[in-house]
Design an enzyme around this catalytic site. Sequence first.
Site, PDB file in Angstrom:
ATOM      1  N   ASN A  13       0.863  -1.186   0.000  1.00  7.15           N
ATOM      2  CA  ASN A  13       0.000   0.000   0.000  1.00  7.15           C
ATOM      3  C   ASN A  13       0.898   1.233   0.000  1.00  7.15           C
ATOM      4  O   ASN A  13       1.532   1.530   1.010  1.00  7.15           O
ATOM      5  CB  ASN A  13      -0.898  -0.048   1.249  1.00  7.15           C
ATOM      6  CG  ASN A  13      -1.664   1.245   1.471  1.00  7.15           C
ATOM      7  OD1 ASN A  13      -1.795   2.069   0.559  1.00  7.15           O
ATOM      8  ND2 ASN A  13      -2.180   1.419   2.678  1.00  7.15           N
ATOM      9  N   LYS A  15       0.071   4.339  -0.205  1.00  9.84           N
ATOM     10  CA  LYS A  15      -0.527   5.543   0.405  1.00  9.84           C
ATOM     11  C   LYS A  15      -0.267   6.755  -0.494  1.00  9.84           C
ATOM     12  O   LYS A  15      -0.272   6.608  -1.722  1.00  9.84           O
ATOM     13  CB  LYS A  15       0.028   5.735   1.822  1.00  9.84           C
ATOM     14  CG  LYS A  15      -0.052   4.445   2.642  1.00  9.84           C
ATOM     15  CD  LYS A  15       0.201   4.635   4.106  1.00  9.84           C
ATOM     16  CE  LYS A  15       0.068   3.280   4.794  1.00  9.84           C
ATOM     17  NZ  LYS A  15       0.149   3.386   6.250  1.00  9.84           N
ATOM     18  N   HIS A 101      -9.427   1.137   4.928  1.00 10.11           N
ATOM     19  CA  HIS A 101      -8.105   1.271   5.556  1.00 10.11           C
ATOM     20  C   HIS A 101      -8.240   2.191   6.771  1.00 10.11           C
ATOM     21  O   HIS A 101      -9.026   3.136   6.762  1.00 10.11           O
ATOM     22  CB  HIS A 101      -7.096   1.844   4.555  1.00 10.11           C
ATOM     23  CG  HIS A 101      -5.702   1.840   5.099  1.00 10.11           C
ATOM     24  ND1 HIS A 101      -5.247   2.846   5.918  1.00 10.11           N
ATOM     25  CD2 HIS A 101      -4.695   0.942   5.004  1.00 10.11           C
ATOM     26  CE1 HIS A 101      -3.999   2.549   6.286  1.00 10.11           C
ATOM     27  NE2 HIS A 101      -3.641   1.412   5.748  1.00 10.11           N
ATOM     28  N   GLU A 103      -6.604   4.584   7.854  1.00  9.49           N
ATOM     29  CA  GLU A 103      -6.466   6.032   7.603  1.00  9.49           C
ATOM     30  C   GLU A 103      -7.745   6.601   6.996  1.00  9.49           C
ATOM     31  O   GLU A 103      -8.099   7.754   7.242  1.00  9.49           O
ATOM     32  CB  GLU A 103      -5.241   6.285   6.707  1.00  9.49           C
ATOM     33  CG  GLU A 103      -3.952   6.097   7.501  1.00  9.49           C
ATOM     34  CD  GLU A 103      -2.789   5.521   6.717  1.00  9.49           C
ATOM     35  OE1 GLU A 103      -2.770   5.627   5.479  1.00  9.49           O
ATOM     36  OE2 GLU A 103      -1.889   4.933   7.359  1.00  9.49           O
ATOM     37  N   GLU A 173      -5.276  -5.024  10.438  1.00 11.85           N
ATOM     38  CA  GLU A 173      -4.219  -4.041  10.684  1.00 11.85           C
ATOM     39  C   GLU A 173      -4.503  -3.309  11.994  1.00 11.85           C
ATOM     40  O   GLU A 173      -5.308  -2.358  12.024  1.00 11.85           O
ATOM     41  CB  GLU A 173      -4.169  -3.026   9.534  1.00 11.85           C
ATOM     42  CG  GLU A 173      -3.862  -3.646   8.195  1.00 11.85           C
ATOM     43  CD  GLU A 173      -3.305  -2.620   7.217  1.00 11.85           C
ATOM     44  OE1 GLU A 173      -2.183  -2.824   6.742  1.00 11.85           O
ATOM     45  OE2 GLU A 173      -3.967  -1.616   6.970  1.00 11.85           O
ATOM     46  N   GLY A 179       2.635   2.124  10.754  1.00 11.60           N
ATOM     47  CA  GLY A 179       3.589   3.214  10.605  1.00 11.60           C
ATOM     48  C   GLY A 179       4.288   3.586  11.900  1.00 11.60           C
ATOM     49  O   GLY A 179       4.904   4.647  12.000  1.00 11.60           O
ATOM     50  N   SER A 215       3.556  -2.240  10.147  1.00 13.17           N
ATOM     51  CA  SER A 215       5.012  -2.281  10.347  1.00 13.17           C
ATOM     52  C   SER A 215       5.643  -3.604   9.910  1.00 13.17           C
ATOM     53  O   SER A 215       6.582  -4.079  10.545  1.00 13.17           O
ATOM     54  CB  SER A 215       5.374  -1.946  11.800  1.00 13.17           C
ATOM     55  OG  SER A 215       4.980  -0.619  12.103  1.00 13.17           O
TER      56      SER A 215
HETATM   57  P1  PGA Z   1       3.012   0.262   7.551  1.00  9.98           P
HETATM   58  O1  PGA Z   1       1.531   0.479   6.926  1.00  9.98           O
HETATM   59  O2  PGA Z   1       3.549  -1.035   6.974  1.00  9.98           O
HETATM   60  O3  PGA Z   1       3.800   1.458   7.093  1.00  9.98           O
HETATM   61  O4  PGA Z   1       2.848   0.188   9.025  1.00  9.98           O
HETATM   62  C1  PGA Z   1       0.650  -0.601   6.739  1.00  9.98           C
HETATM   63  C2  PGA Z   1      -0.664  -0.094   6.164  1.00  9.98           C
HETATM   64  O5  PGA Z   1      -1.123   0.980   6.561  1.00  9.98           O
HETATM   65  O6  PGA Z   1      -1.279  -0.749   5.274  1.00  9.98           O
END
Ligand code: PGA
Length: 255
Positions: A13, A15, A101, A103, A173, A179, A215
């Site tokens: 992803n 983003k 997601h 976010e 997630e 992140g 992560s």
């Molecule tokens: P990250 O993000 O691997 O940077 O923690 C995962 C995601 O939001 O899909």
Amino acid sequence: MTPPATRPLVAGNWKMHKGPREASVFCDAFAAALEAEPAGSADLLLFPSAVALGAVARHPIVERVGVGAQTVHPEPSGAFTGELSAEMAVDAGATWALAGHSERRHVFGESDADVAARVRACLRAGLRPMVCVGETLEERRRGHLEGVLRRQLEAVLPPLDDTAADAWAIAYEPVWAIGTGETASPDDAREAHLLLRRVLGDHGRAVPRILYGGSVKPDNAGELLATEAVDGVLVGGASLDPASFRAIAGASDPR
Ligand code: PGA
């Protein structure tokens, strides 16, 4: 309950990173990395930015890597400035889309009903939805893990009534692991994935692939991919670099 597919799914992803030119540069380097060392057993998928979807979908890498949109609007077209419909994503070459997601839920305020509407839009347009679910740290501390995952998953089950298990996926997630460099332990991931399977079983549903995200890096991907009930990974930050995404993609291969 149908057993999940055995081929792991490794998805990236991106983003709000990489326009079309940077996406092409990534695809060139990723294709070279795969040629040098093929990631044999995993299905691969990228979720580029809307503006880079076409660049990835037109790159020869699509023989090996699927392409998906990060979010789609519920309506097929209309006066929704700045939005991308599922039909437009298909036109650009997408075959998958993320829905819900964290976010989108927490930064853009999407409710469970909004997520279900986006899943419906995906199915209308022929996209495979990857539904993201996950609890915040606060919800976990208050003991609400099961309630949150059950609510988020049950919200999308009605539109998925007639959808085959291989035509959608779930990404677990935990919000506190996205992140942050904090990864859920394999035990945490197993617990959540088994819980999601149980919810599907309660509704008599076949089990799609359930990915872990949060992560994921080259050095923890192998352990996570080997965890019971983890059928793949959804990778944010570490999918932006071709070498690190290649290392994660190969982490499920026998050594
Ligand atoms: P990250 O993000 O691997 O940077 O923690 C995962 C995601 O939001 O899909």
